[in-house]
Design an enzyme around this catalytic site. Structure first.
Site, PDB file in Angstrom:
ATOM      1  N   ASN A   1      33.972 -16.690  52.437  1.00  0.00           N
ATOM      2  CA  ASN A   1      33.801 -18.145  52.397  1.00  0.00           C
ATOM      3  C   ASN A   1      32.386 -18.488  52.837  1.00  0.00           C
ATOM      4  O   ASN A   1      31.766 -17.752  53.603  1.00  0.00           O
ATOM      5  CB  ASN A   1      34.797 -18.818  53.355  1.00  0.00           C
ATOM      6  CG  ASN A   1      34.643 -20.330  53.385  1.00  0.00           C
ATOM      7  OD1 ASN A   1      34.523 -20.974  52.337  1.00  0.00           O
ATOM      8  ND2 ASN A   1      34.622 -20.904  54.587  1.00  0.00           N
TER       9      ASN A   1
ATOM     10  N   HIS B   1      30.525 -21.633  54.790  1.00  0.00           N
ATOM     11  CA  HIS B   1      30.785 -22.849  55.559  1.00  0.00           C
ATOM     12  C   HIS B   1      29.450 -23.478  55.927  1.00  0.00           C
ATOM     13  O   HIS B   1      28.534 -22.778  56.359  1.00  0.00           O
ATOM     14  CB  HIS B   1      31.597 -22.506  56.811  1.00  0.00           C
ATOM     15  CG  HIS B   1      31.914 -23.705  57.639  1.00  0.00           C
ATOM     16  ND1 HIS B   1      32.886 -24.606  57.279  1.00  0.00           N
ATOM     17  CD2 HIS B   1      31.364 -24.173  58.788  1.00  0.00           C
ATOM     18  CE1 HIS B   1      32.927 -25.585  58.180  1.00  0.00           C
ATOM     19  NE2 HIS B   1      32.010 -25.335  59.099  1.00  0.00           N
TER      20      HIS B   1
ATOM     21  N   SER C   1      26.918 -20.468  57.126  1.00  0.00           N
ATOM     22  CA  SER C   1      27.429 -19.141  57.463  1.00  0.00           C
ATOM     23  C   SER C   1      28.328 -18.633  56.352  1.00  0.00           C
ATOM     24  O   SER C   1      29.224 -19.349  55.908  1.00  0.00           O
ATOM     25  CB  SER C   1      28.273 -19.198  58.740  1.00  0.00           C
ATOM     26  OG  SER C   1      27.598 -19.868  59.792  1.00  0.00           O
TER      27      SER C   1
ATOM     28  N   GLU D   1      42.902 -17.785  60.842  1.00  0.00           N
ATOM     29  CA  GLU D   1      42.418 -18.940  61.607  1.00  0.00           C
ATOM     30  C   GLU D   1      41.167 -19.501  60.940  1.00  0.00           C
ATOM     31  O   GLU D   1      40.265 -18.748  60.543  1.00  0.00           O
ATOM     32  CB  GLU D   1      42.115 -18.521  63.050  1.00  0.00           C
ATOM     33  CG  GLU D   1      42.184 -19.684  64.011  1.00  0.00           C
ATOM     34  CD  GLU D   1      41.770 -19.275  65.415  1.00  0.00           C
ATOM     35  OE1 GLU D   1      41.278 -20.133  66.162  1.00  0.00           O
ATOM     36  OE2 GLU D   1      41.928 -18.080  65.753  1.00  0.00           O
TER      37      GLU D   1
ATOM     38  N   ASP E   1      37.781 -20.777  59.721  1.00  0.00           N
ATOM     39  CA  ASP E   1      36.337 -20.700  60.002  1.00  0.00           C
ATOM     40  C   ASP E   1      35.974 -19.869  61.232  1.00  0.00           C
ATOM     41  O   ASP E   1      34.939 -20.115  61.859  1.00  0.00           O
ATOM     42  CB  ASP E   1      35.736 -22.125  60.151  1.00  0.00           C
ATOM     43  CG  ASP E   1      35.715 -22.881  58.823  1.00  0.00           C
ATOM     44  OD1 ASP E   1      35.697 -22.228  57.768  1.00  0.00           O
ATOM     45  OD2 ASP E   1      35.712 -24.122  58.854  1.00  0.00           O
TER      46      ASP E   1
HETATM   47  N1  NHR Z   1      41.721 -20.654  54.967  1.00  0.00           N
HETATM   48  C1  NHR Z   1      41.813 -19.853  56.032  1.00  0.00           C
HETATM   49  N2  NHR Z   1      43.029 -19.376  56.328  1.00  0.00           N
HETATM   50  N3  NHR Z   1      40.760 -19.517  56.793  1.00  0.00           N
HETATM   51  C2  NHR Z   1      39.550 -20.017  56.499  1.00  0.00           C
HETATM   52  O1  NHR Z   1      38.520 -19.664  57.262  1.00  0.00           O
HETATM   53  C3  NHR Z   1      39.373 -20.890  55.402  1.00  0.00           C
HETATM   54  C4  NHR Z   1      40.518 -21.181  54.632  1.00  0.00           C
HETATM   55  C5  NHR Z   1      40.435 -22.046  53.545  1.00  0.00           C
HETATM   56  C6  NHR Z   1      39.246 -22.648  53.224  1.00  0.00           C
HETATM   57  C7  NHR Z   1      36.884 -23.167  53.674  1.00  0.00           C
HETATM   58  C8  NHR Z   1      36.696 -24.264  54.698  1.00  0.00           C
HETATM   59  C9  NHR Z   1      35.350 -24.441  55.270  1.00  0.00           C
HETATM   60  O2  NHR Z   1      34.480 -23.617  55.048  1.00  0.00           O
HETATM   61  C10 NHR Z   1      38.114 -22.386  53.985  1.00  0.00           C
HETATM   62  C11 NHR Z   1      38.157 -21.494  55.068  1.00  0.00           C
HETATM   63  C12 NHR Z   1      39.219 -26.893  53.831  1.00  0.00           C
HETATM   64  C13 NHR Z   1      39.555 -27.422  55.053  1.00  0.00           C
HETATM   65  C14 NHR Z   1      40.587 -28.519  55.175  1.00  0.00           C
HETATM   66  O3  NHR Z   1      40.836 -29.037  56.231  1.00  0.00           O
HETATM   67  C15 NHR Z   1      38.955 -26.913  56.178  1.00  0.00           C
HETATM   68  C16 NHR Z   1      38.022 -25.882  56.056  1.00  0.00           C
HETATM   69  C17 NHR Z   1      37.686 -25.346  54.822  1.00  0.00           C
HETATM   70  C18 NHR Z   1      38.289 -25.861  53.700  1.00  0.00           C
HETATM   71  N4  NHR Z   1      41.263 -28.890  54.045  1.00  0.00           N
HETATM   72  C19 NHR Z   1      42.329 -29.871  53.957  1.00  0.00           C
HETATM   73  C20 NHR Z   1      43.696 -29.160  53.888  1.00  0.00           C
HETATM   74  O4  NHR Z   1      44.682 -29.773  54.299  1.00  0.00           O
HETATM   75  C21 NHR Z   1      42.222 -30.709  52.711  1.00  0.00           C
HETATM   76  C22 NHR Z   1      40.921 -31.445  52.606  1.00  0.00           C
HETATM   77  C23 NHR Z   1      40.645 -31.944  51.197  1.00  0.00           C
HETATM   78  O5  NHR Z   1      41.412 -31.640  50.256  1.00  0.00           O
HETATM   79  O6  NHR Z   1      39.613 -32.604  51.028  1.00  0.00           O
HETATM   80  O7  NHR Z   1      43.765 -28.031  53.361  1.00  0.00           O
HETATM   81  O8  NHR Z   1      35.117 -25.438  55.989  1.00  0.00           O
HETATM   82  C1  GAR Z   2      29.002 -26.479  50.298  1.00  0.00           C
HETATM   83  O1  GAR Z   2      28.084 -27.072  51.152  1.00  0.00           O
HETATM   84  C2  GAR Z   2      29.963 -25.616  51.083  1.00  0.00           C
HETATM   85  O2  GAR Z   2      29.381 -24.947  52.167  1.00  0.00           O
HETATM   86  C3  GAR Z   2      30.916 -26.649  51.573  1.00  0.00           C
HETATM   87  O3  GAR Z   2      31.071 -27.582  50.536  1.00  0.00           O
HETATM   88  C4  GAR Z   2      29.936 -27.525  49.679  1.00  0.00           C
HETATM   89  C5  GAR Z   2      30.394 -27.136  48.309  1.00  0.00           C
HETATM   90  O4  GAR Z   2      29.361 -27.315  47.391  1.00  0.00           O
HETATM   91  N1  GAR Z   2      32.173 -26.075  51.911  1.00  0.00           N
HETATM   92  C6  GAR Z   2      33.006 -26.649  52.742  1.00  0.00           C
HETATM   93  O5  GAR Z   2      32.741 -27.674  53.325  1.00  0.00           O
HETATM   94  C7  GAR Z   2      34.306 -25.951  52.896  1.00  0.00           C
HETATM   95  N2  GAR Z   2      35.144 -26.733  53.718  1.00  0.00           N
HETATM   96  P1  GAR Z   2      29.468 -26.679  45.946  1.00  0.00           P
HETATM   97  O6  GAR Z   2      30.827 -27.051  45.363  1.00  0.00           O
HETATM   98  O7  GAR Z   2      28.362 -27.330  45.185  1.00  0.00           O
HETATM   99  O8  GAR Z   2      29.295 -25.197  46.087  1.00  0.00           O
END
Ligand code: NHR
Ligand code: GAR
Length: 213
Positions: free
Chosen positions: A104, A106, A133, A140, A142
């Site tokens: 991923n 972030h 990152s 868990e 991020d």
């Molecule tokens: N899943 C796990 N188990 N662990 C990680 O480290 C993950 C993951 C899924 C996605 C990307 C992520 C980020 O880089 C990612 C890392 C979505 C949410 C969130 O709260 C949080 C972090 C990340 C992606 N999503 C809401 C949910 O209920 C929905 C938000 C929306 O649809 O806009 O899933 O930050």
């Molecule tokens: C990027 O900045 C990525 O790091 C972030 O969303 C953007 C996606 O851009 N990801 C998250 O926030 C995950 N929760 P992109 O669709 O143009 O690659």
């Protein structure tokens, strides 16, 4: 050839950066999304890549959706699954199934600011540096082991959009770099720790050095 599946939810600029890098030995075999209207899907389709949308709203709950998503991904027999702006938290079962081959990106310097709205929170906290990152995904959110980071300054007049744009430029460098390491067989997860063998980092901005054995 290492087979790569990319998951997107939106714009897909990180996906495009990985495509543009034309990484030797890498084949992007499919791009999947939980959102049928994700711009990244259309971009991938226009480049002749297999695309598939599975709308999470059509499924009873997260576990059922993730099981269906995992089945479709497995159908492409990937060596690596890349989350590129994928916005759904993944259930434990999904993460365990792809352990060690799930990356991923972030938009913060983890472990600072996990979760959503990272740029706003960095500005509100008065952080002087921000960044991005790439990490292996663990159940868990991020907190998975970090592969590479890039740092940018937070400037006095920044708002969320200007900071996000500065960070995104670095994302487009470090994500292809991490994928390249993986494809070259240099990047592995050993007992929960990242190992990067014999890697060099291109000089631009400030990027974390590769980890030695
Ligand atoms: N899943 C796990 N188990 N662990 C990680 O480290 C993950 C993951 C899924 C996605 C990307 C992520 C980020 O880089 C990612 C890392 C979505 C949410 C969130 O709260 C949080 C972090 C990340 C992606 N999503 C809401 C949910 O209920 C929905 C938000 C929306 O649809 O806009 O899933 O930050
Ligand atoms: C990027 O900045 C990525 O790091 C972030 O969303 C953007 C996606 O851009 N990801 C998250 O926030 C995950 N929760 P992109 O669709 O143009 O690659």
């Amino acid at each position: 050839m290492k087979r790569i599946v990319i998951l997107v939810s939106g714009r897909g600029s990180n996906m495009e950066a990985i495509l543009r890098a034309r990484i030797p030995g890498a084949a992007i075999v499919a791009v999947l999304s939980n959102r049928p209207d994700a711009a990244g899907l259309a971009t991938a389709h226009a480049q002749g890549i297999a695309t598939l949308a599975l709308d999470h709203r059509d499924f009873a709950d997260r576990e059922v959706f993730d099981a269906a998503l995992a089945e479709r991904i497995e159908g492409f027999t990937p060596d690596l699954v890349v989350l590129a702006g994928y916005m759904r938290i993944l259930s434990d079962a999904f993460v365990r199934r792809f352990e060690g081959r799930l990356l991923n990106i972030h938009p913060s310097l983890l472990p600072a600011f996990p979760g959503l709205h990272t740029h706003r929170r960095a500005i509100e906290a008065g952080a002087r540096v921000a960044g991005s990152s790439v990490h292996f995904v663990t159940p868990e959110l991020d907190v998975g082991p970090i592969v590479i980071q890039a740092v940018v300054p937070v400037l006095p007049d920044d708002d969320e959009a200007s900071l996000a744009a500065r960070v995104l430029e670095q994302e487009h460098r470090i994500y292809p770099q991490a994928v390249r390491w993986f494809v070259e067989g240099r990047l592995t997860l050993v007992e929960g720790r990242v190992r990067v063998r014999d890697a060099t980092v291109p000089a631009a901005g400030w990027t974390s050095p590769p980890l030695e054995d």
